[in-house]
Design an enzyme around this catalytic site. Structure first.
Site, PDB file in Angstrom:
ATOM      1  N   LYS A 111       0.750  -1.307   0.201  1.00  0.00           N
ATOM      2  CA  LYS A 111      -0.126  -0.058   0.081  1.00  0.00           C
ATOM      3  C   LYS A 111       0.729   1.148  -0.051  1.00  0.00           C
ATOM      4  CE  LYS A 111      -4.242  -1.704   0.419  1.00  0.00           C
ATOM      5  NZ  LYS A 111      -4.466  -2.894   1.311  1.00  0.00           N
ATOM      6  N   LYS A 194      -9.419 -14.467 -11.534  1.00  0.00           N
ATOM      7  CA  LYS A 194     -10.309 -14.084 -10.392  1.00  0.00           C
ATOM      8  C   LYS A 194     -11.212 -13.023 -10.556  1.00  0.00           C
ATOM      9  CE  LYS A 194     -10.048 -12.874  -5.604  1.00  0.00           C
ATOM     10  NZ  LYS A 194      -9.382 -12.223  -4.608  1.00  0.00           N
ATOM     11  N   LYS A 197     -13.224  -7.072  -7.480  1.00  0.00           N
ATOM     12  CA  LYS A 197     -13.648  -5.387  -7.640  1.00  0.00           C
ATOM     13  C   LYS A 197     -12.576  -4.788  -8.502  1.00  0.00           C
ATOM     14  CE  LYS A 197     -15.793  -5.772  -3.029  1.00  0.00           C
ATOM     15  NZ  LYS A 197     -15.342  -5.542  -1.812  1.00  0.00           N
TER      16      LYS A 197
END
Ligand code: AMP
Length: 330
Positions: A111, A194, A197
């Site tokens: 991140k 996969k 989102k």
């Protein structure tokens, strides 16, 4: 009876992957265990969500959970920020979390690399908040995906460290929940491995039938098998994987036979069938989502009663922890 805990961040709608990969198992778990399902709105703050959207997102996720069949009578369903005890235990556990280990966390490094302008302290101590979510109910099992295993390992470290430091065996060692059957992974319709989102390839539970038909129609295919009994390429296998979860075995066998025969020009029919069967699964859920979303009184009741149950469990843990750490009231 075992205590199971699972959280979800209110950052988007549930898709077919969430449903078959997680929700279907939650529905089984709530029958046999003491389950806590919570909406992790504090966790979502690391990315500074728009205040106007935060509540809307929480309401959407709560409505979707309930519409899928999570039952507030069987499980404790709550919103993280309704349970202030979590914030206090988080503060206490933070004293036992060290900078070096937090900086080494894979998700933190990832991140921080993706958003170098927003490396906030909340992001760094994300694993401590996650550990708190688990330890505040002294959960035995946490259903986690592969990407969360390190956080669970850290939770065990904090539990151990706390127990060792204060000479107690208060905290249990939470472990990953192992489902009886192998976890199903729902692939994307774009040929990717996969549905997710961030991949932008999802069929959402709230999608209208027309939208689902459109998405399935656009799914990646080719000109058909190049002969009898040839292996299926991944993107075709993906369609069969989804067909297997939404359709009956004879439908799957019918199209499998067509593939194996080497025939062509049947993808259109298969897609029509696939869309129809997905819609059969999602339609009743979509209708319930829309009903629940607009039922403010019901949502209020569920959130209030969930918070009460969660606070009772969390308050007990916090009281014990305070005592162990030496806090006494005058
Ligand atoms: P996420 O939407 O990535 O936050 O994941 C929430 C839950 O749904 C986790 O338990 C995931 O493992 C599960 N999940 C997400 N995408 C899929 C997928 N395509 N197939 C199966 N399970 C999934």
């Amino acid at each position: 009876m075992k205590t199971v805990l699972s959280g979800i961040r209110p950052t988007g709608n549930l898709h077919l992957g969430n449903y078959y990969g997680a929700m279907v198992n939650f529905l089984k778990m709530q029958e046999e265990n003491k389950c806590f399902f919570f909406i992790a709105d504090w966790h979502s703050l690391t990315t500074h969500p728009d205040p106007k959207m935060l509540h809307v997102n929480v309401r959407n996720v709560l409505s979707e959970y309930l519409a899928c069949g999570l039952d507030p009578e069987k499980a404790t369903i709550y919103i993280q920020s309704d349970v202030p005890e979590i914030a206090e235990l988080y503060l206490l556990l933070n004293m036992h979390a060290y900078l070096g280990e937090l900086e080494k966390t894979v998700s933190f490094k990832e991140k921080a690399r993706q958003n170098p302008d927003n490396v906030n302290a909340g992001l760094l101590t994300y694993p401590v908040l996650m550990a708190t979510d688990i330890l505040i109910h002294n959960a035995d099992y946490v259903p986690v995906g592969k990407d969360q295993e390190q956080h669970l390992e850290m939770t065990r470290n904090y539990a151990n460290r706390f127990n060792y430091k204060y000479g107690t065996d208060y905290f249990k060692q939470p472990t990953a929940y192992n489902f009886d059957q192998e976890l199903i992974k729902i692939p994307g319709l774009d040929g990717s491995g996969k549905m997710g989102k961030s991949e932008g390839n999802c069929i959402y539970l709230i999608d209208e039938p027309k939208e689902i038909e459109k998405k399935v129609k656009r799914a990646l295919t080719d000109n058909g098998p190049e002969g009898a009994n040839t292996p299926k390429p991944d993107y075709i296998e993906n369609l069969f994987t989804i067909l297997k979860v939404v359709s009956t075995p004879d439908v799957v066998a019918y199209y499998d036979n067509l593939w194996n025969s080497g025939a062509t020009k049947w993808y259109g029919n298969m897609k029509k069938q696939l869309a129809e069967d997905i819609i059969k699964v999602t339609s009743p859920i979509r209708e319930r989502i829309n009903d629940i979303k607009n039922d403010a009184a019901y949502l209020h009741k569920v959130a209030k009663e969930g918070a009460e149950k969660a606070r009772e469990s969390a308050g007990k843990t916090l009281q014990d922890v305070r005592e162990i750490m030496g806090f006494k009231s005058f």
